[in-house]
Enzyme design. Structure first.
Site, mmCIF file in Angstrom:
data_model
loop_
_atom_site.group_PDB
_atom_site.id
_atom_site.type_symbol
_atom_site.label_atom_id
_atom_site.label_comp_id
_atom_site.label_asym_id
_atom_site.label_seq_id
_atom_site.Cartn_x
_atom_site.Cartn_y
_atom_site.Cartn_z
ATOM 1 N N PHE A 228 -14.239 -32.261 43.519
ATOM 2 C CA PHE A 228 -15.480 -32.968 43.202
ATOM 3 C C PHE A 228 -16.629 -32.409 44.041
ATOM 4 O O PHE A 228 -16.526 -32.277 45.252
ATOM 5 C CB PHE A 228 -15.321 -34.473 43.465
ATOM 6 C CG PHE A 228 -16.589 -35.237 43.189
ATOM 7 C CD1 PHE A 228 -17.137 -35.260 41.903
ATOM 8 C CD2 PHE A 228 -17.245 -35.902 44.203
ATOM 9 C CE1 PHE A 228 -18.318 -35.939 41.652
ATOM 10 C CE2 PHE A 228 -18.424 -36.596 43.954
ATOM 11 C CZ PHE A 228 -18.961 -36.604 42.672
ATOM 12 N N GLN A 229 -17.711 -32.068 43.377
ATOM 13 C CA GLN A 229 -18.900 -31.495 44.008
ATOM 14 C C GLN A 229 -18.623 -30.210 44.782
ATOM 15 O O GLN A 229 -19.296 -29.899 45.752
ATOM 16 C CB GLN A 229 -19.615 -32.530 44.883
ATOM 17 C CG GLN A 229 -20.194 -33.658 44.024
ATOM 18 C CD GLN A 229 -21.181 -34.530 44.755
ATOM 19 O OE1 GLN A 229 -21.058 -34.729 45.968
ATOM 20 N NE2 GLN A 229 -22.145 -35.070 44.026
ATOM 21 N N MET B 53 -52.381 -20.448 32.795
ATOM 22 C CA MET B 53 -52.069 -19.025 32.931
ATOM 23 C C MET B 53 -51.262 -18.538 31.724
ATOM 24 O O MET B 53 -51.453 -17.422 31.246
ATOM 25 C CB MET B 53 -51.307 -18.782 34.232
ATOM 26 C CG MET B 53 -51.234 -17.319 34.640
ATOM 27 S SD MET B 53 -52.860 -16.575 34.781
ATOM 28 C CE MET B 53 -53.142 -16.651 36.539
ATOM 29 N N LYS C 75 -16.398 -30.206 55.098
ATOM 30 C CA LYS C 75 -16.493 -31.543 55.673
ATOM 31 C C LYS C 75 -15.476 -31.766 56.792
ATOM 32 O O LYS C 75 -15.777 -32.427 57.791
ATOM 33 C CB LYS C 75 -16.301 -32.585 54.570
ATOM 34 C CG LYS C 75 -16.657 -33.989 55.018
ATOM 35 C CD LYS C 75 -16.627 -34.967 53.854
ATOM 36 C CE LYS C 75 -17.032 -36.360 54.324
ATOM 37 N NZ LYS C 75 -16.978 -37.339 53.216
ATOM 38 N N GLU D 267 -33.618 -31.834 46.302
ATOM 39 C CA GLU D 267 -33.336 -30.782 47.288
ATOM 40 C C GLU D 267 -34.297 -29.603 47.169
ATOM 41 O O GLU D 267 -34.579 -28.919 48.146
ATOM 42 C CB GLU D 267 -31.890 -30.308 47.167
ATOM 43 C CG GLU D 267 -30.862 -31.338 47.655
ATOM 44 C CD GLU D 267 -30.470 -32.354 46.599
ATOM 45 O OE1 GLU D 267 -31.088 -32.368 45.518
ATOM 46 O OE2 GLU D 267 -29.540 -33.155 46.847
HETATM 47 C C1 LIG Z 1 -40.722 -22.823 37.624
HETATM 48 C C2 LIG Z 1 -41.632 -22.031 36.773
HETATM 49 N N1 LIG Z 1 -41.537 -22.071 35.423
HETATM 50 C C3 LIG Z 1 -42.389 -21.348 34.652
HETATM 51 C C4 LIG Z 1 -43.341 -20.556 35.214
HETATM 52 C C5 LIG Z 1 -44.270 -19.749 34.331
HETATM 53 N N2 LIG Z 1 -45.660 -20.176 34.514
HETATM 54 C C6 LIG Z 1 -46.525 -19.543 35.317
HETATM 55 S S1 LIG Z 1 -48.017 -20.278 35.400
HETATM 56 C C7 LIG Z 1 -47.535 -21.469 34.312
HETATM 57 C C8 LIG Z 1 -48.497 -22.544 33.905
HETATM 58 C C9 LIG Z 1 -48.903 -23.421 35.003
HETATM 59 O O1 LIG Z 1 -49.695 -24.439 34.481
HETATM 60 P P1 LIG Z 1 -50.548 -25.378 35.427
HETATM 61 O O2 LIG Z 1 -49.708 -25.845 36.549
HETATM 62 O O3 LIG Z 1 -51.218 -26.422 34.601
HETATM 63 O O4 LIG Z 1 -51.597 -24.375 36.058
HETATM 64 P P2 LIG Z 1 -52.880 -23.663 35.379
HETATM 65 O O5 LIG Z 1 -52.480 -22.267 35.047
HETATM 66 O O6 LIG Z 1 -53.268 -24.443 34.171
HETATM 67 O O7 LIG Z 1 -53.910 -23.689 36.441
HETATM 68 C C10 LIG Z 1 -46.222 -21.269 33.893
HETATM 69 C C11 LIG Z 1 -45.527 -22.099 32.919
HETATM 70 C C12 LIG Z 1 -43.390 -20.527 36.615
HETATM 71 N N3 LIG Z 1 -44.260 -19.753 37.271
HETATM 72 N N4 LIG Z 1 -42.557 -21.267 37.371
#
Ligand SMILES: Cc1ncc(C[n+]2csc(CCOP(=O)(O)OP(=O)(O)O)c2C)c(N)n1
Ligand SMILES: [Mg+2]
Lengths: 171, 593
Positions: free
Chosen positions: B119-120, B487, B169, B57
């Site tokens: 449920f749900q 990042m 529902k 979803e």
């Molecule tokens: C759902 C979610 N969880 C954690 C984060 C924190 N976060 C931001 S960038 C990142 C790393 C992303 O890694 P990648 O997709 O390999 O991209 P890169 O920075 O290596 O280009 C994380 C864990 C986030 N933005 N969203």
């Protein structure tokens, strides 16, 4: 940030809303979600046929925060109008409290004397207790309640503030 | 066509389908379950509404966002109660933060079971109150049509956002009266569209008196529609002022234009941020002074007078106090500004502007997007540049995941038109890009849709590759695979003594095999010399592709305004290499995100 140096002020906001399920939850959620203060909140339907309620909120914050609160409330879909009564001329502000005091003898007599001085009404009495009803500005209620403290104060129920602007104009 | 009967008896499920059609919806994204079976049955018995079956979803909601952002229409999602609804929450918050219009329809347990921990069952309207612009629990089937039409109105009016309609529902089975969308708006929700005339006049006066002006534009222009972008171009050209934009606003103004400074903010260009810092008049159009844009707030553009146009009154004076606030639709206000500017024959101060551009030229000459190339390793910036070169001539839609690759995409892919760039700005949702690409591709079957991804993010909604295969959506997922949550790794290097806690992408799947497992094509590239040819191979393939582009593992994303610093306190790539970058961020800056 914008607001840190400004002084904290107390404001009374009047909010006209559609009386639909969840509207109070939205308002309260907005305050908790964005870290605003609620000192008092009252709500009641004021126009039955239009399903309209009026919420009165006493809050505090810097002028910038108060502006944000007003704008954020205005953004809620079921909100019709938000008026900062503290910023729109003189107003009448009232709160009602029910105050239960228990005691015998001199203490009891003293509680009743003070109640008369404050023009509180006796709503219930037994030989060892009173329930007073007092209406007024919140600080007057505070004062009366603190006087009752050594005189056998048992419990307090307060409505929160209702407020309206003075003069002929509506909100 | 025969005149529609205004009121008509039908079941709740039929009302849903009919209301969607009457709202002009042709596609919905969803996933079935017990509490929406009657609606799925009604969908089965018609063929005007196309249903795209997601695999999760969250995927459905991001796809609907991609659809909405690339078309300007409302995206529609249909999911079941309980886990269906909770899985959709991230997408709704994402849409809320980035002002994307969505209508999310959730099934609910039958009315008589609500509150019994059935449920749900979950308290969907309670859970999503802060995740939506507005939400409804339908209690009477005779209200259903009106509520649905109202939901569309609320989703697209004012500052757009997600609206949820929760339908028990039993109401889907019950017979009720259908009312058409004619004149359904909302009795009280009537956002202001036209800006205050005196304020617009004052703004134009201020603009004409400016010596060092800048346009600072945002996603609001995209939301306002293509006409707003058109008007913006005219206004920028008429005034001769420089222009920069937020991440969300890219494409509203063409990147190839001489007056374009590039993106501003934390990873914006040196010239954009310095222009913002030193300007004397800032014209903020449909942007909201986000912390990623302003940097240190008390040092934000200290000497400027600020004009702020926004449709949401709560955006005004929220972060930055402005001198001329104008509440209204930004497209509308820009047109008004343009009219006044022309009618009153306003002219910018030519000499001052010339000096200003000269100064901007000096900032530009720092070439803040320069990076050190390599013959042996693919630099991620280079990969985006090559992808851009290979695709710029085509009708291309670009989505991203979240991380360094997202910033490199914003910096090195250049947009000429609005609605071509879809990224999760406000919430920064990893897992957004792949499903968003699906939504964009559904809306534009003949266009090229690329998702610039990171190897970590793309796994978050990888299951949507099945959706791409099922509906023959030839999305190109271009993974900048640095084997790191880059990042996160960069911040750990800058702020946490290079202790790379949990940021290495261990045990990655073989993306080529993974693509094949989903019935798509996998391509791997490790050699810069082969990159162009393999990108071409990706573009030539008629079907979904996972492109595993192996890039430099420890590249950092620059330029950068470190947290807690001002616009004129940027670190550039070369400087960062020279000094100990761990020491450039103050203790105070470290607590910021
Ligand atoms: C759902 C979610 N969880 C954690 C984060 C924190 N976060 C931001 S960038 C990142 C790393 C992303 O890694 P990648 O997709 O390999 O991209 P890169 O920075 O290596 O280009 C994380 C864990 C986030 N933005 N969203
Ligand atoms: Mg990575």
């Amino acid at each position: 940030m914008l607001s840190q140096k400004e002084p904290i002020e107390r404001h009374v906001l009047s909010v006209l809303v559609d009386n639909e399920p969840g509207v109070l939850g939205r308002v309260v959620g907005l305050f908790s979600g964005r870290g605003y203060n609620i000192e008092s909140l009252t709500v009641s339907e004021i126009e039955h046929d239009k399903h309209r309620s009026r919420i009165t909120i006493v809050t505090s914050g810097t002028p910038a925060i108060i502006d944000q609160i007003e704008a954020q409330l205005g953004r809620l879909v079921p909100v019709h109008r938000v008026v900062d009564l503290s910023n729109s001329g003189p107003m009448v502000e009232r709160e009602l409290a029910l105050i239960k005091v228990a005691g015998k003898g001199e203490i009891r007599a003293e509680a009743l004397r003070l109640a008369e001085a404050f023009r509180a009404r006796v709503m219930d009495a037994t030989i060892e207790s009173f329930v007073f009803e007092l209406t007024g500005k919140s600080d007057k209620l505070d004062q009366f309640i603190s006087l009752m403290l050594p005189l056998g104060l048992v419990e307090v129920s307060r409505t929160g503030v209702a407020a309206i602007s003075r003069g002929p104009k509506g909100m | 066509m025969a005149k529609k009967i205004a009121k008509q008896q039908m079941t709740g499920a039929e009302i849903v389908v009919r209301a969607l059609l009457d709202q002009g919806v042709d596609t919905i994204f969803g996933y079935p379950g017990g509490a929406v079976l009657p609606i799925y049955d009604a969908l089965f018995q018609q063929n005007e509404l196309q249903h795209i079956l997601a695999r999760h979803e969250q995927g459905a909601t991001h796809s609907a966002e991609g659809y909405a952002r690339s078309t300007g229409k409302v995206g529609v999602v249909l999911v079941t109660s309980g886990p269906g609804a909770t899985n959709a929450v991230t997408g709704m918050v994402d849409a809320l933060m980035d002002s994307i219009p969505l209508v999310v329809i959730t099934g609910q347990v039958p009315t008589h079971l609500i509150g019994t921990d059935a449920f749900q069952e979950c308290d969907t309207v309670g859970i999503t109150r802060a995740a939506t612009k507005h939400n409804y629990l339908v209690k009477d089937v005779n209200d259903l049509a009106r509520i649905l039409h109202e939901a569309f109105y609320v989703a697209r009016s004012g500052r757009p956002g997600p609206v949820l309609v929760d339908i028990p529902k039993d109401l889907q089975f019950a017979a009720g009266l259908y009312t058409g969308p004619e004149n359904v708006s909302h009795p009280t929700y009537q956002p202001r569209v036209k800006g205050d005339e005196d304020r617009i006049r004052a703004a134009v006066e201020l603009m004409a008196s400016a010596r060092k002006p800048v346009f600072y534009t945002g996603g609001g222009i995209i939301n306002s529609g293509p006409e707003a972008s058109e008007a913006l171009r005219e206004l920028v050209h008429a005034t001769g002022f420089p222009i920069t934009s937020t991440l969300m606003g890219l494409g509203a103004f063409p990147a190839s234009d001489k007056q374009w400074l590039g993106m501003l903010g934390m990873h914006g260009t040196y010239e954009a941020n310095h222009t913002m810092h030193d300007c004397d008049v800032m014209i903020c159009l449909g942007a909201r002074f986000d912390d990623r844009v302003t940097g240190r707030v008390d040092a934000f553009s200290p000497g400027s007078k600020k004009i702020h146009v926004d449709i949401d009154p709560s955006s005004i004076n929220k972060i930055i106090k402005v001198d001329i606030p104008i509440i209204g639709d930004v497209g509308n206000v820009i047109k008004e500004m343009l009219r006044l500017w022309k009618d009153e024959k306003k002219k910018a101060d030519k000499d001052a502007l010339k000096d200003w551009w000269k100064q901007i030229g000096r900032w530009r000459s720092r070439k803040s997007l320069n990076y050190t190339g390599s013959k042996n390793i693919i630099k991620p910036q280079y990969a985006v540049e090559r992808l851009y070169e290979a695709t710029k001539g085509r009708e291309t839609y670009v989505t991203t995941e979240v991380g360094q690759h997202q910033m490199w995409a914003a910096q090195y892919y250049h947009f000429e038109q609005p609605n071509r760039w879809m990224t999760s700005g406000g919430l920064g949702t990893m897992g957004y890009g792949l499903p968003a690409a699906i939504g964009a591709q559904v809306a534009h079957p003949d266009a090229l849709v690329c998702c610039i991804a990171g190897e970590a993010s793309v796994l978050m909604n990888m299951q949507e590759m099945s959706t791409a295969t099922q509906f023959r959506l030839p999305i190109k997922v271009f993974i900048l695979n640095n084997e790191y949550m880059g990042m996160v790794r960069q911040w750990q290097q800058l702020l946490h003594g290079a202790r790379y806690s949990q940021s290495y992408s261990e045990a990655l799947p073989d993306f080529v095999k993974l693509a094949e497992a989903y019935g798509g094509k996998g391509i791997r590239c490790e050699d810069p010399a082969e990159l162009d040819q393999k990108i071409q191979e990706m573009l030539d393939y008629d079907g979904p592709v996972l492109f595993d582009c192996r890039v430099e593992k420890v590249e950092n994303c620059f330029p950068m305004i470190p947290s807690g610093k001002a616009h004129n306190d940027m670190i550039l790539g070369d400087a960062a290499a020279a000094e100990d970058i761990g020491s450039v961020i103050s203790e105070e800056g470290k607590v910021l995100v």
